[in-house]
Motif scaffolding. Sequence first.
Motif, mmCIF file in Angstrom:
data_model
loop_
_atom_site.group_PDB
_atom_site.id
_atom_site.type_symbol
_atom_site.label_atom_id
_atom_site.label_comp_id
_atom_site.label_asym_id
_atom_site.label_seq_id
_atom_site.Cartn_x
_atom_site.Cartn_y
_atom_site.Cartn_z
ATOM 1 N N UNK A 3 1.620 2.694 6.257
ATOM 2 C CA UNK A 3 1.472 3.652 5.162
ATOM 3 C C UNK A 3 2.227 3.214 3.906
ATOM 4 N N UNK A 4 1.683 3.601 2.741
ATOM 5 C CA UNK A 4 2.325 3.399 1.436
ATOM 6 C C UNK A 4 2.484 1.920 1.091
ATOM 7 N N UNK A 5 1.461 1.134 1.352
ATOM 8 C CA UNK A 5 1.512 -0.308 1.079
ATOM 9 C C UNK A 5 1.485 -0.547 -0.431
ATOM 10 N N UNK A 6 2.323 -1.486 -0.887
ATOM 11 C CA UNK A 6 2.338 -1.869 -2.301
ATOM 12 C C UNK A 6 3.151 -0.954 -3.187
ATOM 13 N N UNK A 7 4.072 -0.182 -2.597
ATOM 14 C CA UNK A 7 4.927 0.689 -3.399
ATOM 15 C C UNK A 7 5.961 -0.158 -4.153
ATOM 16 N N UNK A 8 6.767 0.506 -4.971
ATOM 17 C CA UNK A 8 7.782 -0.232 -5.730
ATOM 18 C C UNK A 8 7.311 -0.562 -7.131
ATOM 19 N N UNK A 9 7.859 -1.619 -7.703
ATOM 20 C CA UNK A 9 7.547 -1.973 -9.089
ATOM 21 C C UNK A 9 6.088 -2.402 -9.227
ATOM 22 N N UNK A 10 5.566 -2.243 -10.432
ATOM 23 C CA UNK A 10 4.134 -2.463 -10.670
ATOM 24 C C UNK A 10 3.837 -3.907 -11.053
ATOM 25 N N UNK A 11 4.222 -4.840 -10.205
ATOM 26 C CA UNK A 11 4.015 -6.270 -10.519
ATOM 27 C C UNK A 11 2.641 -6.735 -10.057
ATOM 28 N N UNK A 12 1.862 -7.251 -11.007
ATOM 29 C CA UNK A 12 0.526 -7.736 -10.668
ATOM 30 C C UNK A 12 0.602 -9.031 -9.857
ATOM 31 N N UNK A 13 1.768 -9.668 -9.857
ATOM 32 C CA UNK A 13 1.941 -10.873 -9.044
ATOM 33 C C UNK A 13 1.730 -10.596 -7.558
ATOM 34 N N UNK A 14 1.904 -9.339 -7.137
ATOM 35 C CA UNK A 14 1.734 -9.005 -5.717
ATOM 36 C C UNK A 14 0.303 -9.265 -5.245
ATOM 37 N N UNK A 15 -0.723 -8.703 -5.906
ATOM 38 C CA UNK A 15 -2.079 -9.070 -5.490
ATOM 39 C C UNK A 15 -2.404 -10.532 -5.753
ATOM 40 N N UNK A 16 -1.809 -11.127 -6.779
ATOM 41 C CA UNK A 16 -2.036 -12.569 -7.014
ATOM 42 C C UNK A 16 -1.603 -13.366 -5.790
ATOM 43 N N UNK A 17 -0.424 -13.042 -5.253
ATOM 44 C CA UNK A 17 0.105 -13.781 -4.102
ATOM 45 C C UNK A 17 -0.753 -13.551 -2.861
ATOM 46 N N UNK A 18 -1.176 -12.309 -2.654
ATOM 47 C CA UNK A 18 -2.028 -11.990 -1.498
ATOM 48 C C UNK A 18 -3.336 -12.765 -1.574
ATOM 49 N N UNK A 19 -3.953 -12.742 -2.740
ATOM 50 C CA UNK A 19 -5.241 -13.434 -2.912
ATOM 51 C C UNK A 19 -5.061 -14.951 -2.775
ATOM 52 N N UNK A 20 -3.995 -15.486 -3.337
ATOM 53 C CA UNK A 20 -3.784 -16.933 -3.285
ATOM 54 C C UNK A 20 -3.531 -17.399 -1.854
#
Length: 201
Positions: free
Chosen positions: A75-92
């Motif tokens: 639950x609550x995946x991706x909470x915290x600061x709004x850094x777009x690098x997070x999906x960048x890292x997942x996709x990469x």
Amino acid sequence: MEKFTKISGIAAPMPMINIDTDMIIPKQFLKTIKRSGLGVNLFDEMRYDGDGNEIPDFVLNKPAYRDAEILIAGDNFGCGSSREHAPWAIKDFGIRCVIAPSFADIFYNNCFKNGILPIALPQEQVDILMNEAQKGANARIEVDLEAQTVTTSEGEVISFEVDAFKKHCLLEGLDDIGLTMEKVQAINAFEAGVGATRPWV
């Protein structure tokens, strides 16, 4: 942006709640403005020890999950600061779909803008998929965006909801720039008209 239609792949189980964006990609890797190259640092503090060696027990370091395309999380995946690098890292890394009971709003929206499909499902259905993911390479989960279904290796079909506009963007591979370019003829016509009627602008 790469289109998302259907994938059939290994799902990695991460039964943790409140996985925040700093866990996904720690702050020291936020200096880059490139969307590529961050996959090696995905979940960096959980994947590597202080000397940079892989921690064998971490799920993405296990041979069965090194090529995972789907992530099953808490639950609550991706909470915290709004850094777009997070999906960048997942996709990469190669993950195209994240399934969890809920997502932080900004992370959820950033996923769609970067070619990742986030799917929110009731906990009992996530539990089914988590158990399926525990089978490793012996089970492949299929995610069909057009049909809005997730199918287990046993053939169990789970339906999910997705916003129609976000679905369209993923199916067509349209990020914000792509959406703008869809209107390029209208934009050019408008600019030509403004130039002719108001040359001083």
